[in-house]
Design a protein around this motif. Structure first.
Motif, PDB file in Angstrom:
ATOM      1  N   CYS A  59      11.401  -6.556   9.749  1.00  0.00           N
ATOM      2  CA  CYS A  59       9.964  -6.341   9.628  1.00  0.00           C
ATOM      3  C   CYS A  59       9.518  -6.933   8.296  1.00  0.00           C
ATOM      4  O   CYS A  59       9.990  -6.504   7.244  1.00  0.00           O
ATOM      5  N   VAL A  60       8.628  -7.906   8.335  1.00  0.00           N
ATOM      6  CA  VAL A  60       8.172  -8.594   7.132  1.00  0.00           C
ATOM      7  C   VAL A  60       6.804  -8.040   6.741  1.00  0.00           C
ATOM      8  O   VAL A  60       5.874  -8.023   7.547  1.00  0.00           O
ATOM      9  N   ASP A  61       6.692  -7.602   5.484  1.00  0.00           N
ATOM     10  CA  ASP A  61       5.454  -6.959   5.051  1.00  0.00           C
ATOM     11  C   ASP A  61       5.284  -7.106   3.547  1.00  0.00           C
ATOM     12  O   ASP A  61       6.244  -7.350   2.826  1.00  0.00           O
ATOM     13  N   THR A  62       4.056  -6.965   3.068  1.00  0.00           N
ATOM     14  CA  THR A  62       3.814  -6.807   1.645  1.00  0.00           C
ATOM     15  C   THR A  62       3.907  -5.320   1.338  1.00  0.00           C
ATOM     16  O   THR A  62       3.575  -4.484   2.175  1.00  0.00           O
ATOM     17  N   TYR A  63       4.367  -4.996   0.142  1.00  0.00           N
ATOM     18  CA  TYR A  63       4.654  -3.588  -0.169  1.00  0.00           C
ATOM     19  C   TYR A  63       3.740  -3.066  -1.261  1.00  0.00           C
ATOM     20  O   TYR A  63       3.555  -3.710  -2.288  1.00  0.00           O
ATOM     21  N   ASP A  64       3.176  -1.882  -1.035  1.00  0.00           N
ATOM     22  CA  ASP A  64       2.333  -1.231  -2.021  1.00  0.00           C
ATOM     23  C   ASP A  64       3.187  -0.331  -2.885  1.00  0.00           C
ATOM     24  O   ASP A  64       3.885   0.549  -2.386  1.00  0.00           O
ATOM     25  N   GLY A  65       3.118  -0.504  -4.196  1.00  0.00           N
ATOM     26  CA  GLY A  65       3.866   0.349  -5.110  1.00  0.00           C
ATOM     27  C   GLY A  65       2.957   0.927  -6.172  1.00  0.00           C
ATOM     28  O   GLY A  65       1.774   0.609  -6.244  1.00  0.00           O
ATOM     29  N   GLN A  66       3.490   1.740  -7.046  1.00  0.00           N
ATOM     30  CA  GLN A  66       2.696   2.409  -8.059  1.00  0.00           C
ATOM     31  C   GLN A  66       2.635   1.642  -9.372  1.00  0.00           C
ATOM     32  O   GLN A  66       2.099   2.130 -10.355  1.00  0.00           O
ATOM     33  N   THR A  67       3.192   0.438  -9.404  1.00  0.00           N
ATOM     34  CA  THR A  67       3.263  -0.288 -10.662  1.00  0.00           C
ATOM     35  C   THR A  67       2.318  -1.473 -10.680  1.00  0.00           C
ATOM     36  O   THR A  67       1.941  -1.997  -9.631  1.00  0.00           O
ATOM     37  N   VAL A  68       1.956  -1.903 -11.866  1.00  0.00           N
ATOM     38  CA  VAL A  68       1.202  -3.143 -12.017  1.00  0.00           C
ATOM     39  C   VAL A  68       2.198  -4.283 -11.897  1.00  0.00           C
ATOM     40  O   VAL A  68       3.164  -4.344 -12.640  1.00  0.00           O
ATOM     41  N   SER A  69       1.959  -5.174 -10.977  1.00  0.00           N
ATOM     42  CA  SER A  69       2.941  -6.219 -10.735  1.00  0.00           C
ATOM     43  C   SER A  69       2.252  -7.475 -10.259  1.00  0.00           C
ATOM     44  O   SER A  69       1.045  -7.550 -10.179  1.00  0.00           O
ATOM     45  N   ARG A  70       3.056  -8.433  -9.885  1.00  0.00           N
ATOM     46  CA  ARG A  70       2.462  -9.642  -9.339  1.00  0.00           C
ATOM     47  C   ARG A  70       2.212  -9.473  -7.844  1.00  0.00           C
ATOM     48  O   ARG A  70       1.949 -10.418  -7.148  1.00  0.00           O
ATOM     49  N   ALA A  71       2.331  -8.233  -7.325  1.00  0.00           N
ATOM     50  CA  ALA A  71       2.164  -8.066  -5.892  1.00  0.00           C
ATOM     51  C   ALA A  71       1.227  -6.961  -5.464  1.00  0.00           C
ATOM     52  O   ALA A  71       0.545  -7.110  -4.482  1.00  0.00           O
ATOM     53  N   TRP A  72       1.208  -5.825  -6.144  1.00  0.00           N
ATOM     54  CA  TRP A  72       0.602  -4.686  -5.473  1.00  0.00           C
ATOM     55  C   TRP A  72      -0.037  -3.670  -6.389  1.00  0.00           C
ATOM     56  O   TRP A  72      -0.029  -3.769  -7.588  1.00  0.00           O
ATOM     57  N   GLY A  73      -0.512  -2.581  -5.788  1.00  0.00           N
ATOM     58  CA  GLY A  73      -1.040  -1.423  -6.480  1.00  0.00           C
ATOM     59  C   GLY A  73      -1.562  -0.481  -5.426  1.00  0.00           C
ATOM     60  O   GLY A  73      -2.527  -0.787  -4.751  1.00  0.00           O
ATOM     61  N   GLY A  74      -0.902   0.665  -5.225  1.00  0.00           N
ATOM     62  CA  GLY A  74      -1.364   1.543  -4.161  1.00  0.00           C
ATOM     63  C   GLY A  74      -0.464   2.709  -3.890  1.00  0.00           C
ATOM     64  O   GLY A  74      -0.297   3.588  -4.716  1.00  0.00           O
ATOM     65  N   THR A  75       0.151   2.745  -2.722  1.00  0.00           N
ATOM     66  CA  THR A  75       0.908   3.881  -2.260  1.00  0.00           C
ATOM     67  C   THR A  75       2.400   3.650  -2.405  1.00  0.00           C
ATOM     68  O   THR A  75       2.828   2.622  -2.895  1.00  0.00           O
ATOM     69  N   THR A  76       3.205   4.625  -1.952  1.00  0.00           N
ATOM     70  CA  THR A  76       4.656   4.505  -2.092  1.00  0.00           C
ATOM     71  C   THR A  76       5.364   4.424  -0.750  1.00  0.00           C
ATOM     72  O   THR A  76       6.565   4.569  -0.668  1.00  0.00           O
ATOM     73  N   THR A  77       4.625   4.218   0.316  1.00  0.00           N
ATOM     74  CA  THR A  77       5.236   4.087   1.633  1.00  0.00           C
ATOM     75  C   THR A  77       4.958   2.699   2.180  1.00  0.00           C
ATOM     76  O   THR A  77       3.968   2.072   1.805  1.00  0.00           O
ATOM     77  N   PRO A  78       5.843   2.201   3.087  1.00  0.00           N
ATOM     78  CA  PRO A  78       5.601   0.871   3.642  1.00  0.00           C
ATOM     79  C   PRO A  78       4.232   0.805   4.291  1.00  0.00           C
ATOM     80  O   PRO A  78       3.870   1.640   5.097  1.00  0.00           O
TER      81      PRO A  78
END
Length: 270
Positions: free
Chosen positions: A49-68
């Motif tokens: 399963c290919v997806d972008t991931y939401d995490g709790q850190t400031v990164s080059r990808a995301w900002g949001g939740t902790t679940t896929p």
């Protein structure tokens, strides 16, 4: 009921029970086939399963939740390269190349799925989104067609080679556009690498990607009571479009990670 009739009834009942037991054992066998832990080197089917991931850190990808979840990054296409990571003669050999293009309309988020025939054992998986096979072939120093025609399968691809590769993400030119067939292509380039261990048939593994460039959003609040027109905005330390960054993130993007991803920039960046 005479004895002969009793024997016939018992015989039929026994046959029915034997048939039922056989069906039950077959079902259990099929179920155990997918649940049993297999030794390395056994051919199996693997789901991705290919997806972008939401995490709790400031990164080059995301900002949001902790679940896929679907983060709204809009994967227009993706490429997955699965490399054998077990010690031995087959280490660093590519086992599979998966390609999906023009996945979705630009207004639609999508978790996409792929399937591959692989061998059990440890793998290193490189995942890319919104980067064409030709662009990847150039970045990785591969022969034209290695990815687009999947001829990379069976060839070596070392971690050092991938880590040394760079990509110019063109920060002001990431908007997805329609090709001649009316399908959306382009989008923010994204990548990741993950180590997985395949131990069963029909396993499912989530593959995440994070973007190579950061989004900036500015909010202005007017408390003067008069109309204000913003004519110009200047910010410092912006990497030029022509400057390349590492093709891979600073560390593997995995579910539940808490570290901050940072781009790896060339010394001659502008």
């Amino acid at each position: 009921m005479n004895s002969m009739h009793k024997e016939i009834v018992i015989s039929r009942l026994t046959a029915w029970l034997v048939a039922l037991l056989a069906v039950w054992l077959t079902a259990c066998s099929d179920e155990e086939k997918h649940e049993v832990v297999l030794p390395p080197g056994i051919p199996v089917t693997v789901n991705f399963c290919v997806d972008t991931y939401d995490g709790q850190t400031v990164s080059r990808a995301w900002g949001g939740t902790t679940t896929p979840s679907m983060s709204g990054e809009k994967m227009q296409s993706w490429v997955v390269i699965v490399v054998n990571n077990a010690e031995g003669d087959a280490k660093d050999k590519v086992e599979a190349v998966l390609i999906s293009s023009a996945l979705n309309d630009a207004e639609t988020d999508l978790v996409d799925r792929g399937k591959a025939e692989l061998f059990t054992g440890p793998k290193r998986v490189y995942t890319f989104a919104n980067i064409t096979p030709a662009q990847l072939e150039t970045a990785l120093g591969l022969t034209a067609g290695d990815i687009s025609s999947q001829t990379l399968k069976g060839k070596p691809l070392t971690n050092d080679e991938v880590n040394a590769a760079t990509f110019a993400p063109q920060g002001n030119n990431w908007t997805a556009t329609k090709d001649a067939e009316g399908k959306y292509v382009g989008g923010i380039p994204m990548s990741n690498w993950q180590d997985i261990n395949i131990t069963k048939d029909n396993e499912t593994h989530w593959l995440y990607v994070c973007r190579m460039i950061a989004k900036l959003e500015f909010q202005f609040k007017n408390e003067t009571g008069q109309d204000i027109t913003i004519k110009n905005l200047t910010i410092n330390d912006i990497t030029a479009n022509a400057s390349a960054v590492s093709l891979m993130p600073s560390q593997s993007v995995t579910e539940g990670m808490t570290a901050t991803l940072r781009p790896t920039l060339n010394d001659n960046r502008e």
